[in-house]
Design an enzyme around this catalytic site. Sequence first.
Site, mmCIF file in Angstrom:
data_model
loop_
_atom_site.group_PDB
_atom_site.id
_atom_site.type_symbol
_atom_site.label_atom_id
_atom_site.label_comp_id
_atom_site.label_asym_id
_atom_site.label_seq_id
_atom_site.Cartn_x
_atom_site.Cartn_y
_atom_site.Cartn_z
ATOM 1 N N TYR A 33 0.832 -1.198 0.000
ATOM 2 C CA TYR A 33 0.000 0.000 0.000
ATOM 3 C C TYR A 33 0.862 1.242 0.000
ATOM 4 C CZ TYR A 33 0.752 0.984 5.025
ATOM 5 O OH TYR A 33 1.302 1.302 6.232
ATOM 6 N N LYS A 148 6.507 -2.026 1.953
ATOM 7 C CA LYS A 148 5.325 -1.460 2.596
ATOM 8 C C LYS A 148 4.131 -2.394 2.404
ATOM 9 C CE LYS A 148 3.076 3.045 3.138
ATOM 10 N NZ LYS A 148 3.176 3.143 4.583
ATOM 11 N N GLU A 180 11.757 2.622 14.610
ATOM 12 C CA GLU A 180 10.922 3.710 14.087
ATOM 13 C C GLU A 180 9.660 3.828 14.933
ATOM 14 O OE1 GLU A 180 9.750 2.830 10.010
ATOM 15 O OE2 GLU A 180 9.750 0.687 10.441
ATOM 16 N N LEU A 205 10.916 1.237 7.430
ATOM 17 C CA LEU A 205 10.345 1.700 6.171
ATOM 18 C C LEU A 205 11.113 2.939 5.718
ATOM 19 C CD1 LEU A 205 7.977 1.143 4.184
ATOM 20 C CD2 LEU A 205 6.862 3.089 5.249
HETATM 21 N N1 PMP Z 1 7.499 3.836 9.111
HETATM 22 C C1 PMP Z 1 6.351 3.129 9.142
HETATM 23 C C2 PMP Z 1 6.353 1.822 9.846
HETATM 24 C C3 PMP Z 1 5.190 3.621 8.532
HETATM 25 O O1 PMP Z 1 4.054 2.904 8.554
HETATM 26 C C4 PMP Z 1 5.236 4.896 7.906
HETATM 27 C C5 PMP Z 1 4.000 5.486 7.283
HETATM 28 N N2 PMP Z 1 3.507 4.727 6.267
HETATM 29 C C6 PMP Z 1 6.441 5.592 7.887
HETATM 30 C C7 PMP Z 1 7.562 5.044 8.506
HETATM 31 C C8 PMP Z 1 6.562 6.946 7.219
HETATM 32 O O2 PMP Z 1 6.580 6.801 5.833
HETATM 33 P P1 PMP Z 1 6.060 7.972 4.878
HETATM 34 O O3 PMP Z 1 6.823 9.198 5.255
HETATM 35 O O4 PMP Z 1 6.388 7.493 3.523
HETATM 36 O O5 PMP Z 1 4.594 8.095 5.135
#
Ligand code: PMP
Length: 285
Positions: A33, A148, A180, A205
Amino acid sequence: MERTVYLNGEYIAESEAKISIFDRGFLFADAVYEVTAVLDGKLIDNAGHLARLERSCKELGLKLPVTGEELTAIQKTLVEKNALVEGGIYLQLTRGDEGDRDFSFSDSIEPTLVLFTQARSLIKSAKTETGIRVISIDDIRWRRRDIKTTQLLPACLAKHMAHAANADDVWLIEDGFVTEGGSSNAYIVTEDNTIVTRPLSNDILHGITRASLMKLANDFDFKIEERYFTIEEAYAAKEAFISSATTFIWPVVAIDDKAIGNGKPGPLALKLRDIYINTALELAE
Ligand code: PMP
């Protein structure tokens, strides 16, 4: 009012959008996603989100049935059809369904592609003003967090646990180091105003907001260090914050009930948030 959503080539009312009980996204979380923020009716950092989607698909051997350009056109059509001004577009691609439940799958399986909009206030947000409180918990996720996928049960349970503890979210810990946030990247600010965040690897991520922040921090002469940090270092930090497409930057004011800095949103986090939003609006598609 019902939203118009996109499902496999069609724009339909949300109540009409149905997928099979045999869809592998439903049965196995065999799906990826993306969430793209929308400000002023425009897509924020979308090229990065679509590039990461392609990478996630490649890593899992998932077939993306449309091109990046077609995806952008679908996103823009949904923004228009739903008169979305501020919020996000959720996109999910599953491996599809082969008419039964079976762990293995064939190469000819047709994927399921779903997109829908979510109206939400992003620029004015209570959490920006109050900051968020997080608790630290063990990172129990699989080893490919760089992909993701929709395997989000650990994140759902973690956030539920945080809410039960009167907190807003979690920071995840592995081998003593912060990986994170529950659905965000995590940062601390040291006494000499250096922003510290964990380096990219399969452990986290690769946040698209993180990538933009790294670039902005360089352009605006903030000091940034990509290195591991412990939760103890975070407790003692001058500031802490998170980044994601749905929050941009939110200050973290407490970790495990310990106030960070003076317990108020940090000035550096707020400044970076402003810079991010202003630049994102300028670059929005
Ligand atoms: N880490 C995780 C585990 C997440 O779910 C997200 C948000 N999807 C992020 C980091 C931040 O990613 P982004 O800046 O691309 O939304």
